[in-house]
Design an enzyme around this catalytic site. Structure first.
Site, PDB file in Angstrom:
ATOM      1  N   GLY A   1      44.560  60.149  55.849  1.00 16.26           N
ATOM      2  CA  GLY A   1      43.453  61.003  56.250  1.00 16.26           C
ATOM      3  C   GLY A   1      43.561  61.415  57.701  1.00 16.26           C
TER       4      GLY A   1
ATOM      5  N   GLY B   1      52.533  57.423  52.897  1.00 18.90           N
ATOM      6  CA  GLY B   1      51.162  56.980  52.974  1.00 18.90           C
ATOM      7  C   GLY B   1      50.293  58.074  53.567  1.00 18.90           C
TER       8      GLY B   1
ATOM      9  N   ASN C   1      47.860  43.973  62.101  1.00 21.68           N
ATOM     10  CA  ASN C   1      49.212  44.264  61.655  1.00 21.68           C
ATOM     11  C   ASN C   1      49.436  43.874  60.198  1.00 21.68           C
ATOM     12  OD1 ASN C   1      50.006  45.356  64.087  1.00 21.68           O
ATOM     13  ND2 ASN C   1      50.853  43.446  64.881  1.00 21.68           N
TER      14      ASN C   1
ATOM     15  N   GLU D   1      82.519  75.244  63.607  1.00 22.49           N
ATOM     16  CA  GLU D   1      83.333  74.136  64.098  1.00 22.49           C
ATOM     17  C   GLU D   1      83.382  72.990  63.086  1.00 22.49           C
ATOM     18  OE1 GLU D   1      83.358  71.252  68.096  1.00 22.49           O
ATOM     19  OE2 GLU D   1      81.638  72.535  67.667  1.00 22.49           O
TER      20      GLU D   1
ATOM     21  N   LYS E   1      90.543  72.299  70.364  1.00 26.51           N
ATOM     22  CA  LYS E   1      89.478  72.249  71.358  1.00 26.51           C
ATOM     23  C   LYS E   1      90.000  71.566  72.614  1.00 26.51           C
ATOM     24  CE  LYS E   1      84.495  71.100  71.512  1.00 26.51           C
ATOM     25  NZ  LYS E   1      83.402  70.546  70.682  1.00 26.51           N
TER      26      LYS E   1
ATOM     27  N   CYS F   1      83.512  75.968  70.815  1.00 29.79           N
ATOM     28  CA  CYS F   1      82.245  75.405  71.309  1.00 29.79           C
ATOM     29  C   CYS F   1      82.276  75.084  72.802  1.00 29.79           C
ATOM     30  CB  CYS F   1      81.861  74.174  70.484  1.00 29.79           C
ATOM     31  SG  CYS F   1      80.135  73.667  70.688  1.00 29.79           S
TER      32      CYS F   1
ATOM     33  N   ILE G   1      46.002  62.923  61.149  1.00 28.42           N
ATOM     34  CA  ILE G   1      46.753  64.153  61.381  1.00 28.42           C
ATOM     35  C   ILE G   1      48.264  63.967  61.253  1.00 28.42           C
ATOM     36  CG2 ILE G   1      46.903  63.881  63.888  1.00 28.42           C
ATOM     37  CD1 ILE G   1      46.333  66.965  64.003  1.00 28.42           C
ATOM     38  N   ASP G   2      48.796  62.791  61.611  1.00 28.45           N
ATOM     39  CA  ASP G   2      50.242  62.598  61.518  1.00 28.45           C
ATOM     40  C   ASP G   2      50.718  62.647  60.070  1.00 28.45           C
ATOM     41  OD1 ASP G   2      50.526  62.302  64.287  1.00 28.45           O
ATOM     42  OD2 ASP G   2      50.115  60.157  64.195  1.00 28.45           O
ATOM     43  N   SER G   3      50.067  61.903  59.202  1.00 35.94           N
ATOM     44  CA  SER G   3      50.477  61.916  57.794  1.00 35.94           C
ATOM     45  C   SER G   3      50.192  63.270  57.156  1.00 35.94           C
ATOM     46  CB  SER G   3      49.782  60.795  57.015  1.00 35.94           C
ATOM     47  OG  SER G   3      48.381  60.954  56.980  1.00 35.94           O
TER      48      SER G   3
END
Length: 584
Positions: A301, A298, A381, A47, A116, A152, A303-305
């Site tokens: 150390g 960044g 912050n 499409e 469409k 579609c 888990i997300d990064s």
């Protein structure tokens, strides 16, 4: 004319780029050459392939409309060479109206146009504001075969007052095969839904069906391909791969029961594997299509990064990824050690830039304005904003895009710092809840997508996965100091965000009332942060941004009380259905 008994169709499951009309046309030519070598009669494209999908308001520009039309007309002229016909999606202006169209190009001309009819206007789709509704039309004839071309949503919508049953019309007007060009974005479990919807269309029409979907990333959407073909008996005739381009040629043969084909069935990715592959493809295409030389992020150390680093290396290769550890006095040695092990395992460039001088400098500058005020989250912050400033400076100097690393749990409740860890251009895990971050990290240590560029084996140190999450902005801090355990938090958020459940229903399901009320409050007041967050890959049924668009200024709050019962008498008084009809 001799009745056709074979019909060879090439499915061009390709990755267009929105606005790159010349590049998309070049892809079409390459696919046609491949199809011609395979002896195909027809090449089918997804499409709006010529413009790229979704073009959003770009498609309203007259210059863009004209450029798409000129490219289609040029491709039409090229079909005079006797090679395969093209069925290609494109914006098309007719009698002053703009349509989502599919053009049949054959024998040097535009042989037919189909528009469409049913325009989606929900979730990520907003087509009614840019396209006109097309008329219902019969099939087109291609090399002696009558082909129905519902586009579609023409196969998706349930019957309603403004719904046109395009498939029924095509079946009644003599279509022999249905070919459905799609721009259907990925969400977990979407493939099974597509199969079910298209099986229903086959059942209703008694016609075989080709479902061709595009592949690739476009901003926060990822299109997974996974195109398929169903025979009239609802058997799966062919299945194309997901998250990869594929040019596949299939030969149809006509027998007493009509047209049938048999091709290869490639297994599709499901569940966490599909989510991970979507994140990789989404980041890869965002970087590639926007011309960034690479990315930096960044490395904390945590888990997300770590997961974002793995996704980045799988998407781009280690040579295009740069990690920066930005420690302060609260950064534990285990974080430094884990970050170093992560960088070594994935093989990306890694450096350590202590931020104490910068943070202390900000505090010294602010000593006057802050005099007499207690230390609080403001100083925490400052650390995050210092890190964000330094990462953006490196990005500014090198051209590498900053990858942000906040997960959906954090984005939901505002557990992130504006102009700090939210700084950056794209977030591959923005729509991944924290509990899923743990699962995907475990998954990546024993599996990776077929086209991933990172190393095999364990790339995320197990200590990162097992260690309690922490922002390390103060002594002995953990996420659970401020938030419920993530399994509880994510279960509540899924009910609030994806399902839009009233608080009373959530509490009735067994969740603590005060916890639910607090999470709902955090979700509401964090809307202003989400509006300023980087885009990120959509993987759930409802992401922040395209799917869930709440006002920032919003005084409504769910009290958690049982929902009031509608008053049927009021409906009668304003001319609505009777009480009996309402009760039904």
């Amino acid at each position: 004319m001799t009745e056709a008994t074979t019909f060879t169709v090439t499915l061009a499951q390709l990755n267009p780029t929105v606005g790159d009309i010349a590049g998309n046309a070049a892809k079409a030519r390459a696919a046609r050459a491949q199809a011609q070598a395979a002896g195909a009669d027809l090449v089918v494209f997804p499409e709006l392939f010529m413009s790229g999908y979704p073009p959003e308001d770009l498609v309203l520009k007259p210059a863009f409309q004209a450029a798409c039309r000129a490219a289609v007309e040029q491709l039409a002229r090229e079909t005079a060479d006797g090679g395969p016909a093209l069925l290609i999606g494109t914006p098309w202006v007719d009698d002053g109206k703009l349509y989502n169209a599919c053009a049949l190009l054959d024998a040097g001309r535009i042989a037919a146009i189909r528009y469409k009819v049913n325009l989606p206007n929900y979730g990520v789709f907003d087509e009614k504001r840019v396209f006109a509704r097309g008329p219902v039309a019969g099939p087109v004839t291609i090399r002696g075969v009558r082909v129905g071309v519902p586009i579609c949503e023409d196969t998706w919508m349930e019957e309603s007052a403004d719904y046109e049953n395009v498939v029924e019309c095509l079946a009644e007007t003599g279509a022999e095969i249905l070919i459905v060009p799609n721009g259907s974005p990925y969400a977990r479990g979407k493939h099974d839904v597509r199969i079910a919807v298209q099986v229903a269309r086959v059942t209703e029409s008694d016609l075989p069906l080709v479902y061709l979907n595009q592949v690739g990333g476009q901003d926060d959407l990822v299109f997974d391909g996974a195109s398929f073909v169903l025979n009239a008996d609802r058997s799966l005739a062919a299945q194309l791969p997901c998250f990869q381009e594929s040019v596949t040629t299939l030969t149809w043969r006509k027998g007493d029961a009509g047209w049938r084909c048999d091709g290869a069935v490639v297994p599709v990715l499901e569940g966490d594997q599909a989510d991970y592959a979507a994140c990789v493809l989404g980041l890869r295409d965002y970087v590639r299509k926007n011309g960034f030389p690479g990315v930096l992020l960044g490395i904390s150390g945590g888990i997300d990064s770590a997961l974002c680093a793995a996704i980045a290396v799988d998407a781009l290769g280690a040579e295009r990824v740069r990690g920066v550890m930005l420690p302060f006095r609260y950064t534990a040695q285990v974080s430094l050690d884990d970050a170093q092990r992560l960088a070594a395992a994935l093989g990306f460039k890694y450096e350590v830039l202590p931020i104490a001088k910068a943070v202390n400098g900000f505090e010294e500058i602010l000593a006057g304005p802050f005099a007499g005020l207690p230390r609080d989250i403001t100083e925490e912050n400052l650390q995050a904003r210092t890190r964000g400033t330094l990462l953006m400076a490196i990005s500014n100097k090198t051209g590498a895009m900053v990858v942000t690393t906040g997960n959906k749990s954090e984005m939901s409740v505002g557990y992130a710092t504006l102009y700090g860890d939210m700084n950056g251009g794209f977030n591959p895990i923005k729509d991944i809840y924290k509990t899923a971050v743990f699962r995907l990290s475990e998954l990546r240590n024993h599996w990776k997508p077929a086209d991933a560029l990172g190393p095999i084996g364990e790339v995320i140190p197990p200590s990162i996965i097992t260690r309690p999450p922490t922002a390390e902005l103060r002594e002995n801090q953990t996420d659970q100091d401020s938030l419920p355990p993530y399994d509880i938090l994510d279960a509540i958020l899924e009910r609030l965000v994806e399902r839009e459940e009233p608080l009373a229903h959530i509490v009735a399901a067994g969740f603590d009332h005060d916890t639910v009320a607090r999470i709902d409050r955090l979700l509401n007041i964090a809307e202003y942060k989400r509006r300023q967050a980087a885009p990120g890959v959509k993987v759930t049924q409802k992401n922040f941004g395209r799917d869930r668009r709440y006002p920032i200024t919003n005084r409504f709050r769910d009290s958690g009380d049982p929902l009031p019962t509608p008053d049927p008498a009021l409906l009668v008084s304003i001319g609505r259905p009777s009480v009996e009809a309402f009760d039904d």
